[in-house]
Design a protein around this motif. Structure first.
Motif, PDB file in Angstrom:
ATOM      1  N   ARG A 132      50.163  68.185  61.618  1.00 52.01           N
ATOM      2  CA  ARG A 132      51.408  67.911  62.326  1.00 52.01           C
ATOM      3  C   ARG A 132      52.547  67.873  61.320  1.00 52.01           C
ATOM      4  NH1 ARG A 132      51.349  69.162  67.570  1.00 52.01           N
ATOM      5  NH2 ARG A 132      49.846  67.966  68.767  1.00 52.01           N
ATOM      6  N   GLU A 133      53.664  68.494  61.673  1.00 54.32           N
ATOM      7  CA  GLU A 133      54.845  68.431  60.813  1.00 54.32           C
ATOM      8  C   GLU A 133      55.373  67.001  60.830  1.00 54.32           C
ATOM      9  OE1 GLU A 133      59.450  69.862  60.840  1.00 54.32           O
ATOM     10  OE2 GLU A 133      57.954  71.342  61.437  1.00 54.32           O
ATOM     11  N   ILE A 134      55.648  66.473  59.637  1.00 53.81           N
ATOM     12  CA  ILE A 134      56.152  65.106  59.513  1.00 53.81           C
ATOM     13  C   ILE A 134      57.555  65.127  58.922  1.00 53.81           C
ATOM     14  CG2 ILE A 134      55.758  62.813  58.550  1.00 53.81           C
ATOM     15  CD1 ILE A 134      52.841  63.692  58.009  1.00 53.81           C
ATOM     16  N   CYS A 135      58.461  64.412  59.563  1.00 52.84           N
ATOM     17  CA  CYS A 135      59.792  64.165  59.011  1.00 52.84           C
ATOM     18  C   CYS A 135      59.863  62.667  58.738  1.00 52.84           C
ATOM     19  CB  CYS A 135      60.879  64.564  60.003  1.00 52.84           C
ATOM     20  SG  CYS A 135      60.958  66.329  60.300  1.00 52.84           S
ATOM     21  N   PHE A 136      60.083  62.314  57.486  1.00 56.65           N
ATOM     22  CA  PHE A 136      60.114  60.905  57.099  1.00 56.65           C
ATOM     23  C   PHE A 136      61.507  60.325  57.308  1.00 56.65           C
ATOM     24  CE2 PHE A 136      56.675  62.808  54.630  1.00 56.65           C
ATOM     25  CZ  PHE A 136      55.632  61.946  54.945  1.00 56.65           C
ATOM     26  N   VAL A 137      61.542  59.151  57.950  1.00 58.28           N
ATOM     27  CA  VAL A 137      62.796  58.463  58.212  1.00 58.28           C
ATOM     28  C   VAL A 137      62.652  57.024  57.733  1.00 58.28           C
ATOM     29  CG1 VAL A 137      64.462  57.741  59.970  1.00 58.28           C
ATOM     30  CG2 VAL A 137      63.219  59.913  60.236  1.00 58.28           C
ATOM     31  N   ALA A 138      63.507  56.625  56.802  1.00 57.81           N
ATOM     32  CA  ALA A 138      63.520  55.249  56.306  1.00 57.81           C
ATOM     33  C   ALA A 138      64.548  54.462  57.113  1.00 57.81           C
ATOM     34  CB  ALA A 138      63.854  55.226  54.819  1.00 57.81           C
ATOM     35  N   THR A 139      64.075  53.520  57.920  1.00 61.11           N
ATOM     36  CA  THR A 139      64.952  52.731  58.783  1.00 61.11           C
ATOM     37  C   THR A 139      65.464  51.492  58.057  1.00 61.11           C
ATOM     38  OG1 THR A 139      63.110  51.466  59.702  1.00 61.11           O
ATOM     39  CG2 THR A 139      63.715  53.513  60.838  1.00 61.11           C
ATOM     40  N   LYS A 140      66.447  50.858  58.659  1.00 59.87           N
ATOM     41  CA  LYS A 140      67.011  49.594  58.159  1.00 59.87           C
ATOM     42  C   LYS A 140      67.546  49.733  56.731  1.00 59.87           C
ATOM     43  CE  LYS A 140      63.681  47.095  61.019  1.00 59.87           C
ATOM     44  NZ  LYS A 140      62.661  46.034  61.066  1.00 59.87           N
ATOM     45  N   ALA A 141      68.160  50.870  56.442  1.00 63.08           N
ATOM     46  CA  ALA A 141      68.683  51.122  55.092  1.00 63.08           C
ATOM     47  C   ALA A 141      69.723  50.090  54.671  1.00 63.08           C
ATOM     48  CB  ALA A 141      69.276  52.530  55.013  1.00 63.08           C
ATOM     49  N   ASP A 142      70.408  49.499  55.644  1.00 67.16           N
ATOM     50  CA  ASP A 142      71.422  48.491  55.328  1.00 67.16           C
ATOM     51  C   ASP A 142      70.816  47.195  54.786  1.00 67.16           C
ATOM     52  OD1 ASP A 142      70.472  48.418  58.122  1.00 67.16           O
ATOM     53  OD2 ASP A 142      71.708  46.618  58.284  1.00 67.16           O
ATOM     54  N   LYS A 143      69.519  47.009  54.959  1.00 63.02           N
ATOM     55  CA  LYS A 143      68.848  45.794  54.482  1.00 63.02           C
ATOM     56  C   LYS A 143      68.501  45.871  52.996  1.00 63.02           C
ATOM     57  CE  LYS A 143      68.344  43.987  58.673  1.00 63.02           C
ATOM     58  NZ  LYS A 143      69.054  42.817  59.112  1.00 63.02           N
ATOM     59  N   VAL A 144      68.545  47.076  52.425  1.00 64.92           N
ATOM     60  CA  VAL A 144      68.238  47.247  51.001  1.00 64.92           C
ATOM     61  C   VAL A 144      69.517  47.016  50.211  1.00 64.92           C
ATOM     62  CG1 VAL A 144      67.396  48.828  49.226  1.00 64.92           C
ATOM     63  CG2 VAL A 144      66.415  48.911  51.530  1.00 64.92           C
ATOM     64  N   ARG A 145      69.470  46.074  49.285  1.00 63.04           N
ATOM     65  CA  ARG A 145      70.658  45.771  48.493  1.00 63.04           C
ATOM     66  C   ARG A 145      71.057  46.979  47.652  1.00 63.04           C
ATOM     67  NH1 ARG A 145      69.313  40.415  45.421  1.00 63.04           N
ATOM     68  NH2 ARG A 145      67.310  41.447  45.340  1.00 63.04           N
ATOM     69  N   PRO A 146      72.361  47.239  47.527  1.00 62.00           N
ATOM     70  CA  PRO A 146      72.838  48.398  46.771  1.00 62.00           C
ATOM     71  C   PRO A 146      72.247  48.499  45.367  1.00 62.00           C
ATOM     72  CG  PRO A 146      74.660  47.411  47.957  1.00 62.00           C
ATOM     73  CD  PRO A 146      73.479  46.500  48.153  1.00 62.00           C
ATOM     74  N   ALA A 147      72.047  47.375  44.700  1.00 63.11           N
ATOM     75  CA  ALA A 147      71.508  47.386  43.331  1.00 63.11           C
ATOM     76  C   ALA A 147      70.069  47.895  43.284  1.00 63.11           C
ATOM     77  CB  ALA A 147      71.579  45.986  42.730  1.00 63.11           C
TER      78      ALA A 147
END
Length: 193
Positions: A132-147
């Motif tokens: 199956r073709e997989i497209c990876f999506v990382a959710t909740k990107a706003d929860k990761v601190r910029p640093a």
């Protein structure tokens, strides 16, 4: 995007041109992502408790009767339901992913704050085994601190065994990456349709 209906079994689904499925852990934010993609607050039901999605939910993309669907599938992992219900969800998910002919791609959602869990990696291996073709999506990107963002992106890509450019980072809350993901989904559905 509009809600079509919910189905209790993959066998009940009608023939359509093409489908893209959302797959991920029970609390990865699938419903919030659907609402962000549709630019509507309550198209998909969200819940503070994992496991709100219990059926195969079809959403039409690209206008009425386009035959291009985004499928919201029950999540895997932690959910406050019985073992019997979790088993039923697993069987529904397996049947749909393994047998659905119109499924052109799976969007595998990974919580960017947590990173890929053992279940995420197992699901990835299973999808690869099925070709199956997989497209990876990382959710909740706003929860990761910029640093920590740059390191987190590299770590997540390494654990998934892909180039970091193959992962779309999104935040349903902030709107980050939503337009890009919307274009990607449309493109996947147009190829087949």
């Amino acid at each position: 995007m509009r809600f079509v209906r919910s189905f209790t079994s993959a066998d009940d689904l009608p023939h359509v041109h093409a489908e893209v499925a959302l797959v991920g852990r029970s609390n990865v934010g699938k419903s919030s992502l659907i609402n962000a993609l549709a630019q509507r607050k309550s198209l998909a039901r969200t819940s503070k408790s994992p496991g709100a999605t219990r059926l195969l939910n079809a959403f039409e993309v690209g206008g009425s009767d386009s035959g291009r669907w985004l499928m919201d599938l029950p999540g895997y992992g932690f959910a406050k339901v019985s073992k019997t219900e979790q088993q039923r969800w697993a069987e529904m998910l397996n049947t749909y992913i393994e047998e659905r002919e119109n499924l052109v791609s799976v969007l595998l959602l990974i919580d960017s704050e947590i990173g890929p869990t053992a279940l995420d990696l197992q699901t990835c291996q299973w999808l690869e085994h099925l070709n199956r073709e997989i497209c990876f999506v990382a959710t909740k990107a706003d929860k990761v601190r910029p640093a920590k963002s740059k390191k987190r992106r590299v770590d997540l890509a390494q654990k998934l065994g892909v180039d970091k450019s193959e992962i779309t980072w999104v935040s349903a809350n902030k709107g980050t990456g939503i337009a890009e993901l919307r274009r990607r989904i449309s493109g996947l559905l147009e190829i087949r349709g």
